[in-house]
Design a protein around this motif. Structure first.
Motif, short mmCIF file in Angstrom:
data_model
loop_
_atom_site.label_atom_id
_atom_site.label_comp_id
_atom_site.label_asym_id
_atom_site.label_seq_id
_atom_site.Cartn_x
_atom_site.Cartn_y
_atom_site.Cartn_z
N ALA A 1 0.82 -1.22 0.00
CA ALA A 1 0.00 0.00 0.00
C ALA A 1 0.85 1.27 0.00
N LYS A 2 2.07 1.19 -0.54
CA LYS A 2 2.91 2.39 -0.56
C LYS A 2 2.55 3.34 -1.69
N SER A 3 1.86 2.86 -2.71
CA SER A 3 1.42 3.73 -3.80
C SER A 3 0.39 4.73 -3.29
N PRO A 4 0.54 6.01 -3.61
CA PRO A 4 -0.46 6.99 -3.17
C PRO A 4 -1.84 6.72 -3.76
N HIS A 5 -1.89 6.07 -4.91
CA HIS A 5 -3.18 5.82 -5.54
C HIS A 5 -3.88 4.63 -4.90
N ILE A 6 -3.12 3.63 -4.46
CA ILE A 6 -3.73 2.57 -3.67
C ILE A 6 -4.25 3.13 -2.35
N PHE B 1 -13.31 1.54 -1.88
CA PHE B 1 -13.93 0.26 -2.21
C PHE B 1 -13.90 -0.75 -1.07
N THR B 2 -13.41 -0.31 0.09
CA THR B 2 -13.38 -1.18 1.26
C THR B 2 -14.71 -1.08 2.00
N LYS B 3 -15.35 -2.21 2.21
CA LYS B 3 -16.67 -2.20 2.84
C LYS B 3 -16.59 -1.78 4.30
N VAL B 4 -17.45 -0.86 4.66
CA VAL B 4 -17.60 -0.43 6.04
C VAL B 4 -19.09 -0.45 6.35
N GLY C 1 -3.07 -4.74 7.76
CA GLY C 1 -4.12 -5.61 7.27
C GLY C 1 -3.75 -6.21 5.93
N THR C 2 -4.75 -6.45 5.11
CA THR C 2 -4.57 -7.00 3.78
C THR C 2 -5.32 -6.14 2.78
N PRO C 3 -5.06 -6.29 1.48
CA PRO C 3 -5.84 -5.51 0.50
C PRO C 3 -7.34 -5.77 0.59
N LYS D 1 -8.87 -6.54 3.53
CA LYS D 1 -9.34 -6.04 4.82
C LYS D 1 -8.26 -5.14 5.42
N PRO D 2 -8.10 -3.93 4.86
CA PRO D 2 -7.04 -3.04 5.35
C PRO D 2 -7.36 -2.45 6.72
N HIS D 3 -6.30 -2.10 7.42
CA HIS D 3 -6.42 -1.36 8.68
C HIS D 3 -5.98 0.07 8.42
N PHE D 4 -6.49 0.99 9.23
CA PHE D 4 -6.24 2.41 8.99
C PHE D 4 -5.66 3.10 10.22
N TYR D 5 -4.84 4.09 9.96
CA TYR D 5 -4.19 4.89 11.00
C TYR D 5 -5.09 6.00 11.54
N LEU D 6 -5.93 6.56 10.66
CA LEU D 6 -6.59 7.82 10.98
C LEU D 6 -7.51 7.77 12.19
N GLU D 7 -8.37 6.77 12.25
CA GLU D 7 -9.40 6.79 13.28
C GLU D 7 -8.82 6.81 14.68
#
Length: 347
Positions: free
Chosen positions: A11-16, A23-26, A301-303, A305-311
Motif C-alpha cells: 500500500a505504498k502507492s499513493p493511488h492505492i 472500495f473497502t466495505k464499512v 491488514g490485507t488488501p 481487509k485493510p487497517h487504517f491509521y486515521l481513526e
C-alpha cells in the motif's frame, strides 16, 4: 508517545492509499437526521449517530468535496466513535445530504458561516457538551479557516484536519496533471450534474451564472470555480476565491488545540500546502507523513481487509490526555511533541 505511520509494502502507492479505502466495505451506520434551517432560507442536514449524554463530548464530522455521512472515512470514524461510546454527528455541506439545497448557491472550500451556524445550534442544545471536530479534505480546509477566523470564539474545544487542500490554487493545478486528472474528472462530473439539475429549475436557472452548454464545457476545477463557485458565492473571480478561501494563511491564527495531518505523496496536493514551521500557531500540531495518499493512511491488514491509521489518531488527539474544560488554556508544548520517525513528522 510517537505518532508514526508506515504503510505495508502493498500500500505504498499513493493511488492505492487513495482509491482502495473507497472500495473497502464499512458497515452502514444507523443515523438520525436533524434539519437545520439557515438564515438565508436554505438548510443543512446533520446526521446523528447516538445522541449525547449530558456533559459528554460530541464529535462533529465535516466531509470533503461531494462527500457525505456515507463516505468511507465518515463511516469509519462513526464506527470508531460508536466503539468508544461517543456521540457523533455529520455536518453536511449544502446539497450533500442526498437532497438538493433550495438556493442557486451551494458550498465552497472557505464557507465557515454554515459550520458556525451548525456549531451554534449544537452548543445551544447541548451547552455542557464539549464540541470536537474532524474535517476531511475540503472539510478540513473549512475547519482550518474556521479555527483561524474565530480564534478564541471558536466553539470547538479541539479539532483535527485531514488531507486539507490548504493552498487551493496549487491543488487545482495539481489535479490537472498526470493520474490526478482521473480524480478531477470524477469530481467535476458530480459537480456538473448538480449544476445541471439547478439549471432545469426555472426559479433557480435565472440566478445561475452560466448556461447548460457552458456547464458541459467545464473540465477542470479552475474552470468550475471561475464560472460557478466564485460568482455564486460573492468572489471576484477564481483567483480571489482561491486567495480568500485557502486555509493556509489561517493556520498561524489558531488559538484552540488543532492537529493537521498531511501525506507528502497526496495526489491532490503539492508541497505548497505544507505550512512552514513559522506559519504554525503554538496551538497547532502538524504531522507530515511520507506516505498516505489522500484521506488514505492504510497502515496494515490485507488488501481485502485493510487497517487504517486515521481513526485511532483522530480520537487519540480529540479525546487524549487532556482536561476538556481547560483544553484551550495553553498552547502545545512543542518540546514535548514526539517527532516520530522520518515518515511522520510532528512540528
Amino acid at each position: 508517545m510517537p505518532n508514526t505511520f508506515m504503510p505495508p509494502w502493498w500500500a505504498k502507492s499513493p493511488h492505492i492509499q487513495t482509491i482502495l479505502p473507497v472500495f473497502t466495505k464499512v458497515a452502514k451506520p444507523k443515523l438520525q437526521r436533524q434539519r437545520v434551517e439557515l438564515p438565508d432560507g436554505d438548510f443543512v442536514d446533520l446526521d446523528w449517530q447516538d445522541m449525547p449524554q449530558a456533559g459528554k463530548p460530541i464529535v462533529i464530522i465535516i466531509h470533503g468535496l461531494e462527500g457525505s455521512a456515507q463516505s468511507h472515512y465518515a463511516r469509519r470514524i462513526l464506527q470508531a466513535c460508536k466503539a468508544q461510546q461517543l456521540a457523533a454527528v455529520v455536518h453536511h455541506h449544502r446539497s450533500c445530504s442526498g437532497e438538493a439545497n433550495r438556493l442557486a448557491r451551494s458550498y465552497h472550500s472557505g464557507d465557515t458561516d454554515d459550520l458556525q451556524f451548525s456549531l451554534s445550534t449544537l452548543k445551544s442544545a447541548y451547552p455542557q457538551s464539549p464540541l470536537l471536530a474532524v474535517g476531511y479534505s475540503l472539510g478540513g480546509n473549512v475547519l482550518t479557516k474556521y479555527q483561524g477566523e474565530y480564534q478564541d470564539d471558536s466553539l470547538l474545544a479541539r479539532a483535527v484536519v485531514v488531507s486539507a487542500p490548504l493552498q487551493l490554487s496549487a491543488c487545482a493545478k495539481r489535479l490537472e496533471n498526470g493520474f490526478s486528472k482521473i480524480y478531477q474528472s470524477h469530481l467535476i462530473k458530480q459537480l456538473r450534474q448538480k449544476i445541471s439539475h439547478k439549471l432545469s429549475d426555472p426559479d433557480l436557472a435565472i440566478s445561475m451564472p452560466l448556461s447548460q452548454l457552458e456547464v458541459e464545457r467545464l473540465n477542470t476545477f479552475y474552470e468550475f470555480d471561475d464560472k460557478v463557485t466564485a460568482p455564486l458565492h460573492g468572489f471576484d473571480g477564481v483567483d480571489d476565491y482561491y486567495t480568500r478561501a485557502s486555509g493556509l494563511p489561517f493556520v498561524s491564527r489558531i488559538t484552540k488545540p488543532t492537529l493537521i495531518i498531511h501525506a507528502k505523496d497526496d495526489p491532490f496536493m503539492t508541497d505548497e500546502v505544507i505550512p512552514h514551521s513559522s506559519q504554525l500557531s503554538g496551538y497547532v500540531e502538524y504531522e507530515l507523513h511520507a506516505y498516505g495518499g489522500h484521506v488514505g493512511f492504510i497502515d496494515g491488514g490485507t488488501p481485502w481487509k485493510p487497517h487504517f491509521y486515521l481513526e485511532s489518531r483522530v480520537l487519540q488527539f480529540l479525546m487524549g490526555e487532556y482536561n476538556l474544560e481547560q483544553s484551550s488554556a495553553s498552547p502545545i508544548n512543542r518540546d514535548a511533541v514526539a517527532q516520530g520517525n522520518t515518515d511522520a513528522h510532528s512540528l
